[in-house]
Design a protein around this motif. Structure first.
Motif, PDB file in Angstrom:
ATOM      1  N   ILE A 179       0.787  -1.132  -0.040  1.00 25.82           N
ATOM      2  CA  ILE A 179      -0.148  -0.254   0.021  1.00 25.82           C
ATOM      3  C   ILE A 179       0.943   1.315   0.029  1.00 25.82           C
ATOM      4  CG2 ILE A 179      -1.899   1.261   1.219  1.00 25.82           C
ATOM      5  CD1 ILE A 179      -2.765  -1.233   2.503  1.00 25.82           C
ATOM      6  N   GLU A 180       0.769   2.136  -0.934  1.00 30.69           N
ATOM      7  CA  GLU A 180       1.573   3.263  -1.297  1.00 30.69           C
ATOM      8  C   GLU A 180       0.678   4.402  -1.207  1.00 30.69           C
ATOM      9  OE1 GLU A 180       4.276   3.004  -4.483  1.00 30.69           O
ATOM     10  OE2 GLU A 180       5.248   1.318  -3.785  1.00 30.69           O
ATOM     11  N   PRO A 181       0.960   5.503  -0.316  1.00 29.07           N
ATOM     12  CA  PRO A 181       0.080   6.756  -0.658  1.00 29.07           C
ATOM     13  C   PRO A 181       0.473   7.541  -1.819  1.00 29.07           C
ATOM     14  CG  PRO A 181       1.760   7.231   0.835  1.00 29.07           C
ATOM     15  CD  PRO A 181       2.037   5.858   0.313  1.00 29.07           C
ATOM     16  N   TRP A 182      -0.452   8.442  -2.326  1.00 27.83           N
ATOM     17  CA  TRP A 182      -0.420   9.058  -3.682  1.00 27.83           C
ATOM     18  C   TRP A 182      -1.201  10.536  -3.337  1.00 27.83           C
ATOM     19  CZ3 TRP A 182      -3.459  11.330  -7.458  1.00 27.83           C
ATOM     20  CH2 TRP A 182      -2.827  11.236  -8.658  1.00 27.83           C
ATOM     21  N   GLY A 183      -0.494  11.633  -3.949  1.00 25.60           N
ATOM     22  CA  GLY A 183      -1.267  12.725  -3.701  1.00 25.60           C
ATOM     23  C   GLY A 183      -0.990  13.580  -5.077  1.00 25.60           C
ATOM     24  N   HIS A 184      -1.557  14.529  -5.069  1.00 26.79           N
ATOM     25  CA  HIS A 184      -1.591  15.505  -6.470  1.00 26.79           C
ATOM     26  C   HIS A 184      -2.169  16.920  -6.152  1.00 26.79           C
ATOM     27  CE1 HIS A 184      -5.746  15.536  -8.464  1.00 26.79           C
ATOM     28  NE2 HIS A 184      -5.736  14.630  -7.385  1.00 26.79           N
ATOM     29  N   ILE A 185      -1.940  17.688  -6.872  1.00 24.18           N
ATOM     30  CA  ILE A 185      -2.234  19.230  -6.910  1.00 24.18           C
ATOM     31  C   ILE A 185      -3.667  19.247  -7.786  1.00 24.18           C
ATOM     32  CG2 ILE A 185      -1.762  21.666  -7.759  1.00 24.18           C
ATOM     33  CD1 ILE A 185       0.096  20.772  -5.542  1.00 24.18           C
ATOM     34  N   THR A 186      -4.474  20.058  -6.917  1.00 24.84           N
ATOM     35  CA  THR A 186      -5.779  20.364  -7.486  1.00 24.84           C
ATOM     36  C   THR A 186      -5.924  21.977  -7.734  1.00 24.84           C
ATOM     37  OG1 THR A 186      -6.981  20.655  -5.475  1.00 24.84           O
ATOM     38  CG2 THR A 186      -6.893  18.317  -6.629  1.00 24.84           C
ATOM     39  N   CYS A 187      -6.944  22.646  -8.446  1.00 22.71           N
ATOM     40  CA  CYS A 187      -6.983  24.110  -8.504  1.00 22.71           C
ATOM     41  C   CYS A 187      -7.243  24.672  -7.212  1.00 22.71           C
ATOM     42  CB  CYS A 187      -8.013  24.562  -9.610  1.00 22.71           C
ATOM     43  SG  CYS A 187      -9.656  23.876  -9.176  1.00 22.71           S
ATOM     44  N   ASP A 188      -8.007  23.952  -6.274  1.00 16.58           N
ATOM     45  CA  ASP A 188      -8.362  24.595  -4.883  1.00 16.58           C
ATOM     46  C   ASP A 188      -8.972  23.302  -4.105  1.00 16.58           C
ATOM     47  OD1 ASP A 188     -10.944  23.778  -5.872  1.00 16.58           O
ATOM     48  OD2 ASP A 188     -11.692  25.844  -5.801  1.00 16.58           O
ATOM     49  N   GLY A 189      -9.260  23.661  -2.714  1.00 13.25           N
ATOM     50  CA  GLY A 189      -9.845  22.546  -1.876  1.00 13.25           C
ATOM     51  C   GLY A 189     -11.210  22.144  -2.032  1.00 13.25           C
ATOM     52  N   SER A 190     -12.045  22.980  -2.994  1.00 13.28           N
ATOM     53  CA  SER A 190     -13.234  22.504  -3.187  1.00 13.28           C
ATOM     54  C   SER A 190     -13.251  21.245  -4.335  1.00 13.28           C
ATOM     55  CB  SER A 190     -14.154  23.596  -3.802  1.00 13.28           C
ATOM     56  OG  SER A 190     -14.266  24.753  -3.097  1.00 13.28           O
ATOM     57  N   VAL A 191     -12.229  21.355  -5.265  1.00 16.19           N
ATOM     58  CA  VAL A 191     -12.252  20.354  -6.245  1.00 16.19           C
ATOM     59  C   VAL A 191     -11.856  18.968  -5.420  1.00 16.19           C
ATOM     60  CG1 VAL A 191     -10.836  19.664  -8.397  1.00 16.19           C
ATOM     61  CG2 VAL A 191     -11.973  21.846  -8.286  1.00 16.19           C
ATOM     62  N   ALA A 192     -10.708  19.235  -4.607  1.00 21.66           N
ATOM     63  CA  ALA A 192     -10.093  18.133  -3.820  1.00 21.66           C
ATOM     64  C   ALA A 192     -11.310  17.379  -3.187  1.00 21.66           C
ATOM     65  CB  ALA A 192      -9.068  18.764  -3.107  1.00 21.66           C
ATOM     66  N   ASN A 193     -12.265  18.272  -2.378  1.00 23.03           N
ATOM     67  CA  ASN A 193     -13.244  17.593  -1.844  1.00 23.03           C
ATOM     68  C   ASN A 193     -14.102  16.766  -2.718  1.00 23.03           C
ATOM     69  OD1 ASN A 193     -12.363  18.496   0.816  1.00 23.03           O
ATOM     70  ND2 ASN A 193     -13.570  20.284   0.856  1.00 23.03           N
ATOM     71  N   MET A 194     -14.472  17.469  -3.819  1.00 22.08           N
ATOM     72  CA  MET A 194     -15.262  16.988  -4.608  1.00 22.08           C
ATOM     73  C   MET A 194     -14.623  15.494  -5.114  1.00 22.08           C
ATOM     74  SD  MET A 194     -17.402  19.666  -6.488  1.00 22.08           S
ATOM     75  CE  MET A 194     -16.237  20.946  -6.721  1.00 22.08           C
ATOM     76  N   GLU A 195     -13.430  15.345  -5.471  1.00 24.46           N
ATOM     77  CA  GLU A 195     -12.684  14.430  -6.023  1.00 24.46           C
ATOM     78  C   GLU A 195     -12.546  13.141  -5.036  1.00 24.46           C
ATOM     79  OE1 GLU A 195      -8.213  13.014  -7.390  1.00 24.46           O
ATOM     80  OE2 GLU A 195      -8.659  15.110  -7.772  1.00 24.46           O
ATOM     81  N   SER A 196     -12.433  13.618  -3.815  1.00 26.88           N
ATOM     82  CA  SER A 196     -12.310  12.605  -2.781  1.00 26.88           C
ATOM     83  C   SER A 196     -13.856  11.846  -2.679  1.00 26.88           C
ATOM     84  CB  SER A 196     -11.953  13.335  -1.320  1.00 26.88           C
ATOM     85  OG  SER A 196     -12.921  13.937  -0.663  1.00 26.88           O
ATOM     86  N   LEU A 197     -15.036  12.741  -2.678  1.00 33.40           N
ATOM     87  CA  LEU A 197     -16.254  12.203  -2.660  1.00 33.40           C
ATOM     88  C   LEU A 197     -16.751  11.327  -3.770  1.00 33.40           C
ATOM     89  CD1 LEU A 197     -18.927  12.155  -1.330  1.00 33.40           C
ATOM     90  CD2 LEU A 197     -19.513  13.970  -2.482  1.00 33.40           C
ATOM     91  N   TRP A 198     -16.063  11.525  -4.851  1.00 33.46           N
ATOM     92  CA  TRP A 198     -16.272  10.947  -6.062  1.00 33.46           C
ATOM     93  C   TRP A 198     -15.477   9.401  -5.747  1.00 33.46           C
ATOM     94  CZ3 TRP A 198     -13.212  12.134 -11.210  1.00 33.46           C
ATOM     95  CH2 TRP A 198     -13.676  11.331 -12.262  1.00 33.46           C
ATOM     96  N   ALA A 199     -14.175   9.503  -5.410  1.00 35.47           N
ATOM     97  CA  ALA A 199     -13.571   8.154  -5.068  1.00 35.47           C
ATOM     98  C   ALA A 199     -14.244   7.467  -3.953  1.00 35.47           C
ATOM     99  CB  ALA A 199     -12.014   8.570  -4.616  1.00 35.47           C
TER     100      ALA A 199
END
Length: 742
Positions: A174-194
């Motif tokens: 198990i390896e973590p992974w992260g990336h840049i988004t345009c803002d926290g709103s998009v990051a929150n929505m992406e996490s909800l999508w996943a």
């Protein structure tokens, strides 16, 4: 993209990391000078102009040279050099001067007087990194369009995962992974999508195993359920499948290859055909859900949650009814009794839980939710058959974890001072617990001191991101891990943001001698700002000020008004006589007297959980406190309007004249519980009904040197602005309503 291509990307990442480390060592060896945190900021008076000018000139010269070096025999653009030199340059210069003149009317973010939103100055390396990356205009949607900046973004993702503590307690593979988004709103929505895709993945696997002949050999695939039992997946009920723990669920497709030899393309095709993203919610429910298809999935968020969760629920088709707000307590933190009740209700009624969201640094109250208790409750619920995906919305608080990270091999820190964290033990505990979250949002463009737009999303288990992968063949050409844009919501995205964040991290350092030191000073200043607020008025004054953040004694049911006043006066007199270094020495002292222990315990507990303070003014007439909530709200609105910049106030020919910047919000029953509103209203001295709103003001102490300027503590200047403004607006309000004649 071939395996060789992927190895090349990995090699490029390693080379970039090694080259930057070598550059650090060479520079430090030559200079032999320790760097102070203020070296990395232009400053409110632009006193560090020269380093920024040199950095930007270096970036521009390097870029121009790179253009010239690429096939130097190729011709330049046709240009009438005489006309360009005589006219075009002057024309551009005139236009840019006019634009710059207009921009001077903007809010002066770097000023000590800016105490408004979640921003302050941006760091010099962040500005220089953005400028350098912008010149190349790389598109990080795919590595083909941005080989270097995509690799840099992957390094940034690793940095962010490391500072969160991801990877410290992970199982093998198990390896973590992260990336840049345009803002926290998009990051929150992406996490909800996943999280939504993940919750339904085991159902998809079961359906594919039973209905696709090519997968028939894996029908005895086992899985560990939420209560720890090993079961054959195809025999499980819908409810059991909806509650497979995160790591067990995401591992299922790979296990079908590892344990049964099924080809990956075959598995992907079968799962895609019955996936939620392929069928849509309605068809998915009809085809794959038998006994729970009528149960509304729930997203559990605290009342302080950002509105991006409402956007996400709407966009994903979950609907706003899926959002189940959890009450917060009088400190603005998620109420664990309310969370337990809602989880038990979900378990009894079989509502699938998409995610539980904890906020680490709410946008208005700076409140940090009790992650440690949330995880204890998750363990308890898992034993009862309810599996929970936990996301931390740490858009504001994520970078504060640097206060808990020691520098490892970072050069130049050998003589660094010992670090003492000013955050409360409670806050430190939650920041340390963030490593157990399934995903985390954190915004470099907030407490990371980098330019907009730069949010980010990190997954504890990096495989979760693959559930969001949608490929556009013309862009990705069958690529996989090398393409950051494959897994996010955005399409085109600037490589400049990745360069900005990377250079800021690399120069300042994601540890308590870099970012942690900066943010620790912000926490310290927040406590001094809080002390200034509670000392602003005495009983003889015709104004009162109430802070949402309470003194420790105010949290005790047994404390009397005399106890609270005594603690307040003790805090004011004690801590106004001690500076930052002296307080750090006292906190670090091994053998404290009882009086010293009292001081340390009180100091760490006052102020916000991070670096935001909420407060409200009220007025008196002849010593009697106003009880009318509408007049109370009007007074605070008046003060806010005086200390903010509205469009009608802007003069594009000069800098703003507003003496201080704050922001404002309100507690209303649309968002908050009646209990919280009534409790704060009672403390402010006003009467409210369940339908009324309660106005409050917000100050964010995000300037690390607010109390340590070149001329000393600036907070008394701000307190004087607040007091003067409040007194003037009290007089204006009384005159407007003729209250003195009543």
């Amino acid at each position: 993209m071939t395996a060789a291509d992927l190895r090349a990307i990995a090699d490029l990442k390693a080379h970039l990391r090694d080259s930057f480390s070598a550059s650090d060592k060479n520079v430090l060896k030559q200079s032999n000078l320790p760097f102070a945190p203020q070296d990395w900021f232009l400053g409110p008076k632009a006193s560090a102009f020269k380093p920024l000018e040199l950095a930007i000139n270096t970036a521009l010269e390097s870029h121009c040279q790179a253009r010239a070096d690429y096939f130097p025999e190729d011709p330049p653009l046709p240009r009438n050099s005489s006309a360009f030199n005589d006219g075009a340059a002057d024309h551009l210069q005139g236009k840019i001067k006019h634009l710059c003149s207009v921009l001077t009317a903007s809010i002066p973010l770097a000023s000590y007087r800016n105490q408004s939103h979640m921003y302050w100055d941006i760091s010099t390396p962040a500005m220089a990194g953005y400028f350098a990356g912008m010149l190349y205009n790389q598109n990080n949607v795919a590595v083909e369009a941005s080989p270097v900046t995509s690799a840099i973004e992957m390094l940034v993702g690793q940095d962010l995962c490391n500072v969160l503590g991801f990877g410290q307690q992970l199982s093998e593979g198990i390896e973590p992974w992260g990336h840049i988004t345009c803002d926290g709103s998009v990051a929150n929505m992406e996490s909800l999508w996943a999280a939504q895709q993940l919750r339904y993945l085991p159902l998809m696997v079961k359906h594919a195993l039973l209905n696709d002949p090519s997968l028939a050999s894996a029908q005895n695939l086992t899985v560990q359920t939420s209560d720890g039992c090993l079961k054959i997946l195809c025999t499980l009920s819908d409810w059991a499948l909806l509650n497979i723990p995160v790591d067990n669920a995401i591992a299922l497709p790979q296990r079908m290859t590892d344990e049964f030899g099924l080809p990956k393309p075959c598995i992907d095709a079968a799962l895609s055909a019955c996936s939620l993203r392929q069928l849509g919610l309605l068809e998915f429910n009809e085809q794959l859900l038998n006994d729970t298809h009528h149960r509304q999935p729930w997203l559990l968020v605290p009342q302080t949650a950002h509105y991006s969760w409402q956007k996400g629920a709407s966009l994903l088709g979950l609907g706003l009814n899926a959002i189940q707000p959890i009450n917060v307590d009088a400190d603005g933190r998620m109420c664990m009794v309310a969370l337990r009740q809602k989880l038990n209700e979900a378990r009894e009624q079989q509502h699938p839980i998409i995610a539980v969201v904890a906020v680490l640094g709410s946008t208005e109250e700076s409140a940090v939710d009790p992650l440690d208790k949330i995880f204890a409750l998750r363990t308890e619920m898992q034993a009862l058959g309810l599996s929970i995906y936990v996301h931390a919305d740490a858009a504001w608080g994520g970078y504060f974890t640097t206060m808990l990270r020691n520098p490892s091999v970072d050069p130049g820190q050998e003589n660094a001072k010992d670090f003492v964290c000013f955050a409360s033990p409670y806050t430190q505990r939650q920041l340390n617990t963030i490593q157990h979250c399934d995903s985390v949002t954190l915004d470099p463009h907030k407490s990371g001191f980098v330019p907009y737009a730069a949010g980010s999303l990190c997954y504890r288990n990096g495989r979760v991101r693959t559930l969001n992968a949608l490929k556009a063949p013309v862009v990705f050409h069958d690529s996989e891990d090398a393409n950051v844009g494959l897994y996010g919501i955005e399409g085109s995205k600037p490589g400049a943001s990745a360069c900005s964040v990377f250079l800021a991290h690399d120069v300042i350092g994601l540890h308590n001698q870099g970012y942690g030191l900066l943010l620790n000073q912000c926490v310290y200043n927040n406590k001094l700002f809080y002390l200034g607020l509670i000392a602003l008025f005495s009983d003889e004054d015709e104004l009162t000020l109430t802070t949402f953040q309470r003194l420790p004694s105010e949290k005790s049911p047994a404390a009397t008004e005399a106890d609270i006043e005594a603690e307040k006066q003790y805090a004011i007199t004690t801590f106004n006589e001690i500076n930052c270094d002296e307080m750090a020495q006292l906190l670090a002292k091994p053998n404290k007297t009882s009086e010293e222990k009292r001081r340390c315990e009180l100091f760490t507990q006052i102020g916000g959980d991070l670096s935001i303070i909420n407060y409200s003014f009220n007025f008196k007439i002849n010593g009697v406190v106003n009880r009318n909530v509408e007049l109370f709200n009007e007074l605070n609105n008046r003060i806010f309007n005086r200390l903010s910049l509205r469009l009608t106030d802007i003069n594009t020919e000069s800098v703003p004249s507003t003496p201080m910047f704050i922001t404002a919000s309100e507690f209303s029953t649309e968002t908050y519980s009646n209990e919280l509103i009534a409790h704060y209203a009672q403390r402010c001295g006003v009467l409210v009904t369940h339908e009324q709103r309660l106005k409050f003001l917000i100050s964010t102490t995000q300037n690390p040197w607010l109390s340590q300027t070149s001329e000393g503590n600036f907070i008394p200047t701000l307190m004087n602005v607040l007091k003067t403004t409040a007194c003037e607006e009290r007089e204006n309000l009384i005159h407007h309503h003729s209250l003195s004649n009543q």
